[in-house]
Write a protein that holds these residues in place. Structure first.
Motif, PDB file in Angstrom:
ATOM      1  N   ARG A   1      -4.806  -2.109  15.445  1.00 45.19           N
ATOM      2  CA  ARG A   1      -5.809  -1.239  14.831  1.00 45.19           C
ATOM      3  C   ARG A   1      -7.174  -1.923  14.685  1.00 45.19           C
ATOM      4  NH1 ARG A   1      -4.726   3.307  11.973  1.00 45.19           N
ATOM      5  NH2 ARG A   1      -2.515   2.748  11.929  1.00 45.19           N
TER       6      ARG A   1
ATOM      7  N   ALA B   1      -0.137   2.903   7.851  1.00 44.69           N
ATOM      8  CA  ALA B   1      -1.469   3.105   8.428  1.00 44.69           C
ATOM      9  C   ALA B   1      -2.544   2.956   7.354  1.00 44.69           C
ATOM     10  CB  ALA B   1      -1.551   4.485   9.077  1.00 44.69           C
ATOM     11  N   ASN B   2      -2.312   3.525   6.194  1.00 45.41           N
ATOM     12  CA  ASN B   2      -3.309   3.434   5.125  1.00 45.41           C
ATOM     13  C   ASN B   2      -3.406   2.020   4.550  1.00 45.41           C
ATOM     14  OD1 ASN B   2      -4.512   5.993   5.035  1.00 45.41           O
ATOM     15  ND2 ASN B   2      -2.733   6.854   3.983  1.00 45.41           N
TER      16      ASN B   2
ATOM     17  N   ARG C   1      -5.560   0.196   6.929  1.00 43.95           N
ATOM     18  CA  ARG C   1      -6.981   0.572   6.757  1.00 43.95           C
ATOM     19  C   ARG C   1      -7.586  -0.108   5.536  1.00 43.95           C
ATOM     20  NH1 ARG C   1      -4.743   6.441   7.903  1.00 43.95           N
ATOM     21  NH2 ARG C   1      -5.081   6.561  10.175  1.00 43.95           N
TER      22      ARG C   1
ATOM     23  N   GLU D   1     -11.534  -0.450   5.866  1.00 47.00           N
ATOM     24  CA  GLU D   1     -11.942   0.866   6.376  1.00 47.00           C
ATOM     25  C   GLU D   1     -11.636   1.925   5.320  1.00 47.00           C
ATOM     26  OE1 GLU D   1      -9.693   1.142   9.980  1.00 47.00           O
ATOM     27  OE2 GLU D   1     -10.997  -0.274  11.066  1.00 47.00           O
ATOM     28  N   THR D   2     -12.293   1.806   4.173  1.00 46.88           N
ATOM     29  CA  THR D   2     -11.950   2.648   3.029  1.00 46.88           C
ATOM     30  C   THR D   2     -12.215   4.126   3.279  1.00 46.88           C
ATOM     31  OG1 THR D   2     -14.130   2.211   2.070  1.00 46.88           O
ATOM     32  CG2 THR D   2     -12.339   0.770   1.402  1.00 46.88           C
ATOM     33  N   SER D   3     -13.219   4.431   4.102  1.00 47.45           N
ATOM     34  CA  SER D   3     -13.508   5.850   4.389  1.00 47.45           C
ATOM     35  C   SER D   3     -12.463   6.480   5.284  1.00 47.45           C
ATOM     36  CB  SER D   3     -14.896   5.995   5.027  1.00 47.45           C
ATOM     37  OG  SER D   3     -14.935   5.331   6.275  1.00 47.45           O
ATOM     38  N   GLU D   4     -11.647   5.652   5.954  1.00 45.55           N
ATOM     39  CA  GLU D   4     -10.621   6.164   6.855  1.00 45.55           C
ATOM     40  C   GLU D   4      -9.279   6.373   6.154  1.00 45.55           C
ATOM     41  OE1 GLU D   4     -11.357   6.997  10.025  1.00 45.55           O
ATOM     42  OE2 GLU D   4     -13.403   6.498   9.409  1.00 45.55           O
ATOM     43  N   VAL D   5      -9.132   5.861   4.944  1.00 48.62           N
ATOM     44  CA  VAL D   5      -7.883   6.004   4.197  1.00 48.62           C
ATOM     45  C   VAL D   5      -7.679   7.473   3.834  1.00 48.62           C
ATOM     46  CG1 VAL D   5      -6.632   5.363   2.100  1.00 48.62           C
ATOM     47  CG2 VAL D   5      -8.057   3.669   3.280  1.00 48.62           C
ATOM     48  N   THR D   6      -6.521   8.026   4.173  1.00 48.39           N
ATOM     49  CA  THR D   6      -6.259   9.418   3.843  1.00 48.39           C
ATOM     50  C   THR D   6      -5.832   9.499   2.389  1.00 48.39           C
ATOM     51  OG1 THR D   6      -3.997   9.227   4.706  1.00 48.39           O
ATOM     52  CG2 THR D   6      -5.678  10.072   6.206  1.00 48.39           C
ATOM     53  N   ARG D   7      -6.556  10.307   1.630  1.00 47.36           N
ATOM     54  CA  ARG D   7      -6.371  10.371   0.189  1.00 47.36           C
ATOM     55  C   ARG D   7      -5.520  11.558  -0.205  1.00 47.36           C
ATOM     56  NH1 ARG D   7     -10.872   7.553  -2.043  1.00 47.36           N
ATOM     57  NH2 ARG D   7     -10.041   8.036  -4.099  1.00 47.36           N
TER      58      ARG D   7
END
Length: 329
Positions: A152, A313-314, A317, A322-328
């Motif tokens: 990644r 995956a999170n 990240r 890559e905090t903006s890519e973490v799915t919340r």
């Protein structure tokens, strides 16, 4: 009903809830159990090591590899083939140990990747019943994260994962697993390790602590003054704190729990019983706690590092910043 009667009933419900919390929390990490501690297993004392720096890493790895080799020999002579095999695996030339102590349940800190040149580092902190006898399972989680990170990470970005078994974890079925006592003992050790890690890593390396189950209690107790950028709590029964702010850290606090994780049914309470605090307080994935809650999909208690999972995956990240890519959630 009179006020006094209502008050008494409320107190009774509170204590029942606390007692239930104690009973349920004894099952924390039950799917990870099957560890057997061996307090009398002979093993050499840990090697006297130089201060941890980028230039002493090779010496450190070689000394701990030698200790693990000797521990395997001594365990085999003692008649414990299972421990001997576990020690022998850690002594392999491909393994890189920052620490090793084969005595009792055992402790080890292993590096996956090039620590001295890593731009992003994840430290995994395990929960109950993790020992040298069950270390292979812990290593599997670290290896899964390292594999995901290497695929990644952007071209030219180096990563490292550290499996930190640096404390005596509580047994699954014990009174210690319901209290912060082992975490209180482990917290100074984790803080000291992170300080040492900063001297061996690049000055600006991004450092994340990924804390599973009872390991999240350890991270919670270590959080004040901990030199980390992110702390992620997964499958957490609580941290011993009422909120993320009460952890008193500058690190970003993340939390996740899969829909199939039975730890969701542990009452998140804290109460004094017989002079000891039972339970770990506010649920880390609750709005009241105030963490950044991320998606773990349908993960069970042992599934957060499963290859291909939303949780892994999170966590990757978060490790990569890559905090903006973490799915919340």
């Amino acid at each position: 009903m009179r006020v006094g009667t209502r008050s008494k009933a409320a107190r009774t419900r509170k204590w029942r809830r606390a007692f239930l919390a104690a009973l349920l929390t004894t099952a924390i990490a039950a799917p990870l159990s099957a560890a057997t501690t061996h307090p009398r297993i002979p093993s050499p004392r840990p090697a006297a090591l130089p201060a941890l720096t980028a230039t002493t890493l090779r010496t450190t790895y070689e000394a701990n590899r030698a200790d693990a080799t000797e521990a395997a020999r001594m365990a085999a002579a003692h008649g414990d083939s299972h421990r001997a095999a576990a020690d022998r695996a850690l002594a392999a030339p491909s393994r890189h140990l920052l620490t090793f102590d084969g005595r009792g349940a055992g402790e080890a800190t292993e590096v996956l990747g090039d620590l001295a040149r890593a731009d992003h580092i994840a430290v995994l902190v395990p929960g109950s019943d993790t020992s040298l006898d069950t270390y292979a399972r812990f290593h599997k989680a670290a290896a899964a994260l390292y594999s995901d990170l290497t695929h990644r990470a952007p071209h030219g970005t180096r990563v490292a994962v550290i499996a930190w078994l640096g404390y005596e974890t509580p047994a699954t079925v014990s009174t210690t697993v319901t209290t912060t006592s082992r975490a209180d003992e482990a917290a100074p050790q984790l803080r000291a390790f992170v300080r040492q890690l900063r001297t061996a890593a690049k000055p600006q390396a991004h450092l994340s602590l990924l804390c599973h189950s009872y390991g999240s209690v350890v991270c919670g107790r270590a959080a004040p003054g901990l030199a980390a950028d992110d702390i992620a709590l997964v499958g957490s029964p609580g941290t011993g704190a009422d909120s993320a702010a009460d952890l008193h850290t500058n690190a970003r606090i993340w939390a996740a729990r899969g829909s199939d994780d039975w730890v969701a049914h542990v009452p998140h309470v804290s109460a004094r019983l017989f002079g000891t605090t039972i339970g770990f307080g506010t649920d880390p994935v609750s709005h009241a706690f105030g963490a950044r809650v991320f998606d773990a999909a349908d993960a069970g208690h042992s599934d957060y590092f499963t290859p291909g999972s939303a949780s892994l995956a999170n966590l990757a990240r978060i490790t990569l910043g890559e905090t903006s890519e973490v799915t919340r959630v």
